[in-house]
Design a protein around this motif. Sequence first.
Motif, mmCIF file in Angstrom:
data_model
loop_
_atom_site.group_PDB
_atom_site.id
_atom_site.type_symbol
_atom_site.label_atom_id
_atom_site.label_comp_id
_atom_site.label_asym_id
_atom_site.label_seq_id
_atom_site.Cartn_x
_atom_site.Cartn_y
_atom_site.Cartn_z
ATOM 1 N N GLU A 226 -8.882 1.753 1.024
ATOM 2 C CA GLU A 226 -9.871 2.424 0.553
ATOM 3 C C GLU A 226 -10.180 3.728 1.344
ATOM 4 O OE1 GLU A 226 -10.116 -1.057 -0.133
ATOM 5 O OE2 GLU A 226 -9.866 -0.738 -2.228
ATOM 6 N N ALA A 227 -10.642 3.428 2.615
ATOM 7 C CA ALA A 227 -11.085 4.273 3.449
ATOM 8 C C ALA A 227 -9.801 5.378 3.738
ATOM 9 C CB ALA A 227 -11.576 3.645 4.830
ATOM 10 N N GLU B 155 -9.626 -4.379 8.173
ATOM 11 C CA GLU B 155 -9.893 -3.675 6.913
ATOM 12 C C GLU B 155 -8.808 -4.387 6.332
ATOM 13 O OE1 GLU B 155 -9.551 0.716 6.631
ATOM 14 O OE2 GLU B 155 -11.017 0.495 5.014
ATOM 15 N N LEU B 156 -9.078 -5.133 4.957
ATOM 16 C CA LEU B 156 -8.033 -5.724 4.086
ATOM 17 C C LEU B 156 -7.476 -4.838 2.935
ATOM 18 C CD1 LEU B 156 -9.288 -9.356 4.223
ATOM 19 C CD2 LEU B 156 -7.438 -8.366 5.452
ATOM 20 N N GLY B 157 -8.179 -3.720 2.863
ATOM 21 C CA GLY B 157 -7.819 -2.446 1.715
ATOM 22 C C GLY B 157 -7.305 -1.478 2.264
ATOM 23 N N TYR C 16 0.734 -1.381 -0.084
ATOM 24 C CA TYR C 16 0.279 -0.022 -0.012
ATOM 25 C C TYR C 16 0.858 1.062 -0.045
ATOM 26 C CZ TYR C 16 -3.789 -3.442 1.172
ATOM 27 O OH TYR C 16 -4.564 -4.293 1.104
ATOM 28 N N GLY D 215 -22.252 3.871 5.071
ATOM 29 C CA GLY D 215 -21.113 3.386 3.977
ATOM 30 C C GLY D 215 -19.982 4.585 4.243
ATOM 31 N N ASP D 216 -18.712 4.133 3.919
ATOM 32 C CA ASP D 216 -17.550 4.787 4.122
ATOM 33 C C ASP D 216 -17.507 6.347 3.552
ATOM 34 O OD1 ASP D 216 -16.796 2.438 5.282
ATOM 35 O OD2 ASP D 216 -15.181 1.919 3.774
#
Lengths: 157, 483
Positions: free
Chosen positions: A63-64, A59-61, A18, A106-107
């Motif tokens: 995005e947030a 959280e595996l990504g 990341y 939602g985020d």
Amino acid sequence: MLLSRFLNSMSIATQMPYVTELLSLNERTMAYNLQLTPRDIQDLMTARTQVLYSYGRVELGIEATKELIEVFSTSPYICQENYLSTLNELHEIFYYLKNETEDKIGDFKLIAMMKEYFDDECAGSLKLLRNNLEEFAENFRIQTMRQEYLKEGDDES
Amino acid sequence: MIPGDAGYAASDNQSLTSSNDINPSRLNKHQYTLSLLNEAQRIGLLSHQEVYSIQYKLMVILQDLIRRYTQGKSSSVATDTAESILTSILYAVDADLLNFEHPNQAITYLKTSDVVKLYERGVERVSQCLEEVKSLYKEVKQHKLDVPVAAYNTTIDESLPLFIKKYNILFEAHNTMASIDYPLAMDNMRLQGVFYMKHYLERLQLENEFCSRFNPKALIHIMESFGRLHRFDYRIELFNIFELCLHNSLFSILSGGDADQVQISAHQFERLERMLSQSDARGIEKMIHTSLKRLQYALQIHDPQTVDYMNQCSRELIGRILNAAKHDNLQSVIITDRPEKIKPVVMSIHTSNRMSDVRLRQLLDEVIRSETKEEKIRLIKSNFSSLHDYLDLLESDCLYGDEYEALYASFGDVELAILSKIVFYEELRGGDTELRTIVFQKKRAEFDWQVHLIEFMKRLSPSRVHTIEQLIDSICYEDIKFN
């Protein structure tokens, strides 16, 4: 438990790729004189992991994180000096709010709302932002409970 | 895979060089993939990097499922949710990997094939199993026994359809998500999700099929006798019908009766008692084994699964017979005919004929307004006759303090026996303890009227309590409608 150790070890291990992804965001935030160094990003990710752990979330990504950076970099109240510490604080408020609103918002919607509060009513104060959002979360829960109660009543009748 | 896993660390050095074959006994069937990866890494079949790569692919599946779970609205979820989804993923992967004949083949497949495809194939297997469950359920429902056993009926009519409706293959495949109250004679509670349900339904079907070979009235009769023996209402208790049926049919054969008989007479019981108490463990084992063969032959039971199930259940019976014979208590294992005792001639508390709600409310108001306890008692005694109405009255807080006791004092032994049967239901179950002891041991009760009844009963003479106890035994639970 075997499974939670598995989950933790993997979610930490998958963070490495990341750094490059977040560094590339500097191209956009530079327009607002904001940028993160690789070291900043590592610090940010470490703090995020701790926050996720303390709020019992996975959280595996990222995005947030990406959305927080992109949305908040346009705020007039954030400058290079407070950029990293503000992002850390925003992560904490965000995951706190996710739990308190029981994942019902939602985020993107939640982050947009945080930004609106931050820029308008709170005038860039993180303390005020937290207070306002705590109050929001409480009202949201009451409203949700009321709606669920009414829905149950409808279902029964 | 997970650094420092103590579970497998102890004998690492001894077994590392011995073989490259995975020892299936070291694997956990209920967390198969995880234990397989652990064991394969321990014996050197998988490198750390290979394990990491497999785990990473599982994480990609998890990431995708989290997105689908939140409908793309959130990239994070509560840890519990993530763990549950991961368990669901591993449930599907297990479903596929367990099909390889040898664990080494599963490892080779994991090393060389696409984990996502493996997962998808697992989901397909879970989905197929759900279809099998649906068709098995239809069979079970169609051949359901006509018995008034609440747990049996609720499980088949409500819990199983609810499971089929709610079962979630993607996010909660491992979850059994139904309250299956009715116990099987032999269950495997370690199974989970749809595979447990398949196992449950297969056995239930087998049990139903066996029980349906017997006269339905005779079946109900032994259940009633079973309830009377243990002083409980068999309709609301958790017990297995097949087990009762199998045991009694074996006892029938053993005592000279027919294979399709489940009722055991007093004469047959005496014969069985003589035979069993005079035999040692091997003798009893032989007798049961022979009876089982005769039963299977007489009822034309050849299906290997049913035969095996019956054999397993009879092994447990042998242990119970030995134990009961040792304690001179064979009547607890052999359910004999317990004819319904003669009912008391006059019962002022009837179990039916409820009054209307309006009438009940009027009377309760009148009771409250009555100034003396004598007046209250007179009003109650002249207007109340149904057990339900009495219970409504007692639970309505119309009476206070000594008014309860005045009402109880106006009751005969029969009425006190009926109320005692309700208040001391749990304590009376099993039937080993005397009522007087139960009364003195009972410390708490849910309602005021029950507390006052306990106190009232404590003051009765031992001989009257004994009379009430005898009456309790003569009241049929089947006649008392609790709802």
